[in-house]
Scaffold this active site. Sequence first.
Site, mmCIF file in Angstrom:
data_model
loop_
_atom_site.group_PDB
_atom_site.id
_atom_site.type_symbol
_atom_site.label_atom_id
_atom_site.label_comp_id
_atom_site.label_asym_id
_atom_site.label_seq_id
_atom_site.Cartn_x
_atom_site.Cartn_y
_atom_site.Cartn_z
ATOM 1 N N HIS A 13 0.748 -1.188 -0.169
ATOM 2 C CA HIS A 13 0.358 0.032 0.113
ATOM 3 C C HIS A 13 1.324 0.861 0.035
ATOM 4 O O HIS A 13 2.168 1.109 0.421
ATOM 5 C CB HIS A 13 -0.785 0.048 0.956
ATOM 6 C CG HIS A 13 -1.852 -0.929 1.487
ATOM 7 N ND1 HIS A 13 -2.588 -0.975 1.064
ATOM 8 C CD2 HIS A 13 -1.410 -2.570 1.633
ATOM 9 C CE1 HIS A 13 -3.415 -2.367 1.317
ATOM 10 N NE2 HIS A 13 -3.026 -3.653 1.301
ATOM 11 N N GLU A 192 -7.029 -13.000 5.908
ATOM 12 C CA GLU A 192 -6.413 -11.875 6.855
ATOM 13 C C GLU A 192 -6.941 -12.043 8.089
ATOM 14 O O GLU A 192 -6.725 -12.885 9.553
ATOM 15 C CB GLU A 192 -5.330 -11.217 6.273
ATOM 16 C CG GLU A 192 -4.761 -10.252 7.291
ATOM 17 C CD GLU A 192 -4.355 -8.495 6.836
ATOM 18 O OE1 GLU A 192 -3.218 -8.017 7.051
ATOM 19 O OE2 GLU A 192 -5.215 -8.316 6.052
#
Length: 332
Positions: A13, A192
């Site tokens: 990111h 996740e």
Amino acid sequence: MTTHLPKAEIHCHIEGAAPPALAAEQAAKYGVDTGSFLRDGSYVWSDFAQFLVCYDRVAALFRTDVDYAHLTETYLNELASMNTIYSEIIVSPDHGDRIGLGADAYLAGISEGIRLAKDKTGIEARIIVTGERHFGPDSVIAVAEYAAKSNNPLVTGFNMAGEERMGRVADYVRAFDIARDAGLGLTIHAGEVCGAFSVSDALDLVRPSRIGHGVRAAEDPDLVARLADLGTVLEVCPGSNIALGVYPDFRSHPLKRLMEAGVRVCLNSDDPPFFGTSLANEYRIATDDLGFSVPEINGMTRTALEAAFVDDEMRQRLLMRLETADLNTQHG
């Protein structure tokens, strides 16, 4: 030692890649007090909720297209110094809109940073436009429509990130259909925070070629076999998983088991300075903590390039660079 190995990354990111030194520079530029989230050259947070707060405060330090060009060039130059030949950057046009910069200027700054870094180091990079799950289906669909209409040749993929526990994957399917119809590569954060079911839902409903993280799939042997059969690539970020408490330690991490079961996996850093890591460190973790051999690590780099959201000509060029770099390390 993995320092000399050629590297590739397909899950990072852009705001999460901001080095603390650059964040401090930006804070000084805008007169922002960093005491609550940046101390002694490190980002400060204690749990997942605080991580998100810290992340948002760092992201708020980048306000113009010039800021984003600087951030992107800085990160890609850092990657290139680690012998990285390819990077895919996860970006959020929603963020560009929320800070008043606008999605177009936000993407233009990131694209300029990619150009500058390539001119300086030769590193290739692409952009994955990402919808934020916690803003709801309408927002993610709007981001997909924006990505689909983009005339930016660097925008080659679509993703959904954000709070994995909010909403059902089914609520977001239209966004992925729009992106698929536009010829964009598809990946989605799953497996996740949530368990194996989130990976199953992604495979059933989105049919992506890749899954961001996906490690919780290891909890379901049938799902592991399905991933192996499909050839779906998991963008695994071991340092991130440990830092966020997905697993208590590297001994518990399933990356090795997933690979041995035939699942296609690769190494990534996610939000590296927030987790005290880097792409080079993830490669070191793979050998020192997870027990991978150099040929296995090179195989994961190859997997990343084979799964990259690039055209076939670029893919062959990248694979040739990997092969050449690998031969050089063997004979160097």
